[in-house]
Design an enzyme around this catalytic site. Structure first.
Site, PDB file in Angstrom:
ATOM      1  N   ARG A 173     -16.556  -6.392   6.451  1.00 18.88           N
ATOM      2  CA  ARG A 173     -16.551  -5.677   5.405  1.00 18.88           C
ATOM      3  C   ARG A 173     -18.152  -5.290   5.129  1.00 18.88           C
ATOM      4  O   ARG A 173     -18.542  -4.994   4.082  1.00 18.88           O
ATOM      5  CB  ARG A 173     -16.076  -6.341   4.168  1.00 18.88           C
ATOM      6  CG  ARG A 173     -14.750  -6.658   4.258  1.00 18.88           C
ATOM      7  CD  ARG A 173     -13.683  -5.529   4.282  1.00 18.88           C
ATOM      8  NE  ARG A 173     -12.652  -5.913   4.361  1.00 18.88           N
ATOM      9  CZ  ARG A 173     -11.841  -5.948   5.487  1.00 18.88           C
ATOM     10  NH1 ARG A 173     -12.545  -5.646   6.757  1.00 18.88           N
ATOM     11  NH2 ARG A 173     -10.447  -6.281   5.560  1.00 18.88           N
ATOM     12  N   SER A 222      -9.746  -5.306  -3.434  1.00 20.85           N
ATOM     13  CA  SER A 222      -9.885  -6.819  -3.097  1.00 20.85           C
ATOM     14  C   SER A 222     -11.388  -7.295  -3.647  1.00 20.85           C
ATOM     15  O   SER A 222     -12.398  -6.482  -3.345  1.00 20.85           O
ATOM     16  CB  SER A 222      -9.998  -7.231  -1.567  1.00 20.85           C
ATOM     17  OG  SER A 222      -8.505  -7.128  -1.131  1.00 20.85           O
ATOM     18  N   GLU A 292     -16.762  -8.610  -2.628  1.00 23.63           N
ATOM     19  CA  GLU A 292     -16.462  -7.710  -1.484  1.00 23.63           C
ATOM     20  C   GLU A 292     -16.603  -6.246  -2.272  1.00 23.63           C
ATOM     21  O   GLU A 292     -17.024  -5.164  -1.735  1.00 23.63           O
ATOM     22  CB  GLU A 292     -15.143  -7.298  -1.257  1.00 23.63           C
ATOM     23  CG  GLU A 292     -14.712  -6.361  -0.135  1.00 23.63           C
ATOM     24  CD  GLU A 292     -13.358  -6.558   0.611  1.00 23.63           C
ATOM     25  OE1 GLU A 292     -12.581  -5.733   0.943  1.00 23.63           O
ATOM     26  OE2 GLU A 292     -13.012  -7.606   0.859  1.00 23.63           O
TER      27      GLU A 292
END
Length: 306
Positions: A173, A222, A292
């Site tokens: 990520r 998320s 995130e």
């Protein structure tokens, strides 16, 4: 004409420059304060001109589709770039797709399917645009951008540069993208496949996402990264955070790694709720969840108080 700002002037651009535009309507959470300057560049050369001639120390922030982003209530200082139609083109090539940074990942997946190209179906399950997908190494359903990216073109103060995927040093990520670099276009690898099977895979991804995630709510994807070998949502659930609230913000009952604006949330509500979740998970499991969702800008009153 250039636009004046504290400490200097935004250089003359062919695109649109506006002062004090509230950013909440552009974000999936529908929260956030104003941009000091909202810049909608005409093309990649406009982005280069801004990066090259902006006042020293002036921050430049790209918000993309703002699908995985909390903009704080005090807004964003400096120039906020929102890439529009000129950056939304998609071209089908032999065993690949070239897409502008503003093109939606889902649209890229649809173009690939129509051309009988497989391997990009996962993009239909990721909200947001190509530029953001590269910068965050977006991934879902077993595939990440790093697995399919050939190259990306970036605007820098020196001009437009084409960088191979390896230059971004992808990790989970995240990608290495310096502040003076803006992704403007990318090429994704794909392989010939059966169109019916590709479409079936996309239908399955969309159905799974619809069943498991609050896709129709004001959310941002998320919230926390999955720790190694663990699922963030399981840790959050075990900590008793499902349905937890702070002001107008709520931990989704459907998928507890999603935060929701129930209608009157502020960015501060969302961020405070996220931090409360992190604290509970740390207390119950000893694991410190990492955000995130990107959180940018100043707290309420930040720019007006300067």
């Amino acid at each position: 004409m250039s636009a004046r700002m504290a400490g200097g002037a935004i250089p003359a651009l062919r695109g649109r420059v506006q002062a004090g535009v509230v950013l909440a309507p552009f974000t999936w959470f529908r929260v956030g304060g104003p941009a000091e300057w909202l810049v909608r560049p005409a093309d990649a050369e406009d982005v280069v001109a801004l990066l090259r001639h902006r006042p020293a120390g002036m921050p430049v922030t790209v918000i993309g589709a703002a699908s995985n982003l909390i903009i704080r209530d005090g807004g964003l200082p400096g120039a906020v770039l929102r890439l529009g139609g000129a950056f939304g083109g998609i071209a089908v090539e032999a065993e690949g797709i070239v897409a502008g940074a503003a093109a939606l990942g889902a649209t890229v997946a649809e173009h690939a399917a129509a051309a009988g190209l497989a391997g990009l179906e996962f993009l239909c399950g990721i909200p947001g645009s190509v530029g953001g997908a590269v910068v965050m190494n977006a991934g879902a359903y077993g595939t990440e951008v790093k697995d399919v990216l050939d190259w990306a073109e970036v605007a820098t103060p020196r001009g437009i540069e084409r960088l191979p995927a390896a230059a971004f040093r992808f990790a989970y990520r995240q990608a290495s993208v310096p502040p003076e670099m803006v992704v403007v276009r990318a090429r994704f690898r794909a392989a010939p496949g059966e169109r019916a099977a590709i479409l079936a895979r996309m239908r399955a991804i969309r159905a799974a996402r619809e069943a498991a995630q609050p896709v129709r709510a004001r959310t941002g994807g998320s919230t926390f990264k999955n720790p190694p070998g663990r699922k963030a949502w399981e840790l959050i659930d075990a900590a008793g955070c499902r349905g937890m609230r702070c002001g107008g913000a709520e931990v989704s009952e459907k998928h507890c790694n999603f935060l929701i604006n129930t209608g009157g949330a502020t960015a501060a509500d969302l961020e405070s709720l996220g931090e409360a979740v992190r604290a509970r998970v740390l207390a119950t499991s000893g694991i410190a969840l990492e955000w995130e969702i990107r959180r940018l800008g100043l707290p309420a009153g930040g720019m007006t108080g300067q």
